[in-house]
Scaffold this active site. Structure first.
Site, mmCIF file in Angstrom:
data_model
loop_
_atom_site.group_PDB
_atom_site.id
_atom_site.type_symbol
_atom_site.label_atom_id
_atom_site.label_comp_id
_atom_site.label_asym_id
_atom_site.label_seq_id
_atom_site.Cartn_x
_atom_site.Cartn_y
_atom_site.Cartn_z
ATOM 1 N N ASP A 136 0.834 -1.196 0.000
ATOM 2 C CA ASP A 136 0.000 0.000 0.000
ATOM 3 C C ASP A 136 0.876 1.256 0.000
ATOM 4 O O ASP A 136 0.593 2.226 -0.718
ATOM 5 C CB ASP A 136 -0.915 -0.013 1.226
ATOM 6 N N GLU A 139 -2.111 -5.383 -3.410
ATOM 7 C CA GLU A 139 -1.136 -4.607 -2.646
ATOM 8 C C GLU A 139 -0.065 -5.513 -2.052
ATOM 9 O O GLU A 139 1.128 -5.147 -2.028
ATOM 10 C CB GLU A 139 -1.842 -3.826 -1.543
#
Length: 285
Positions: free
Chosen positions: A63, A135
């Site tokens: 992320d 992610e």
């Protein structure tokens, strides 16, 4: 019995290796096996199999990498945008729905290790699971190959989405952009009619974007929000195209009418036997 069990385990191992190779081909990187396996391990699978390591730490890392690369790209390519608009652009790219669409493009759901519960409720196509796993995969590429490789992957997967988001209106979502466009065109406020089909754990939603009682676009998705966004995009493109055609036709008509007086004067001068009207100054280059 034990030989059969070992054979089954070997088959599962071979299938997993083949599956990982396929995913690595789509990513463009060959990763350390244990790292890729962890990136694909959802917590539901981990809990059902004795508390294995999950992909959540890699998701946290990925992320941050994704956010850094997208932010750097937006900052560089939009030098005149204020901070608030840059933040909205980033939010339009780095969100669960957008990441899930990228994940679907990779067919990422077919590679995720899911528990039986999630498997039975359509977990392989859930936006949150796809987004989190993507992610985690980005985090794994960063750890295994470094920032340059992770950055290249993010650009390859997300640059089309960044460009698409840059073309939206101030709200940076299709529903807001459609509302802005219909207001400018004097069409009224859009409304959405949504229907759903399928069992509770695997529903499909279909939305129609209507303005003034006229349907301008439809969309489908695994959630009501996703279907409405797709319908709004379809409607926005249709109304925008019609508006552009109307503007182009008006410009062509104006240009044609501007030529008529000069032609009429020339013809009148010829009929009267007089000299044609002198031409005006040449336009400036």
């Amino acid at each position: 019995m034990s030989e059969l069990s070992n054979a089954e385990k070997q088959a599962d191992s071979n299938n997993a290796a083949s599956s990982h190779t396929l995913l690595e081909g789509r990513l463009g990187y060959r990763l350390e096996t244990a790292l890729l396996v962890r990136a694909l391990t959802h917590r539901s699978y981990a809990y059902e199999n004795g508390g294995l390591p999950t992909n959540e730490r890699l998701e946290f890392l990925g992320d941050s990498v994704l956010g850094l690369v997208v932010t750097d790209t937006l900052y560089t390519t939009h030098p005149d945008l204020p901070e608030g608009q840059l933040a909205k652009l980033r939010a339009a790219v780095v969100n669960s729905r957008a990441l899930a669409e990228v994940g679907r493009g990779l067919e990422l759901g077919s590679f995720i290790r899911l528990g039986r519960g999630e498997e039975g409720t359509g977990g392989r196509d859930k936006a949150s699971i796809l987004a989190d796993t993507l992610e985690a995969v980005i985090g794994a590429v960063y750890l295994d190959q470094g920032l340059d490789a992770a950055s290249e992957l993010v650009h390859r997967l997300f640059d089309p989405l960044i460009e698409k988001s840059s073309n939206l209106g101030a709200g940076l979502d299709w529903k807001t952009s459609l509302q802005e466009l219909t207001a400018a065109e004097g069409l009224g406020v859009p409304e959405y009619l949504v229907t759903e089909t399928g069992p509770d754990h695997e529903k499909t939603f279909t939305a129609a974007a209507r303005v003034g009682g006229v349907s301008y676009g439809t969309g489908t998705g695994r959630s009501k929000k996703e279907a409405e966004q797709q319908a709004a995009e379809s409607a926005w493109r249709g109304i925008r195209a019609a508006a552009d055609e109307r503007i182009a036709a008006a410009a062509a008509a104006a240009a044609a009418s501007a030529e008529v007086p000069a032609t009429a004067v020339t013809e009148a001068g010829s009929e009267d036997g007089g000299a044609p009207a002198p031409a005006g100054p040449a336009p400036q280059a």
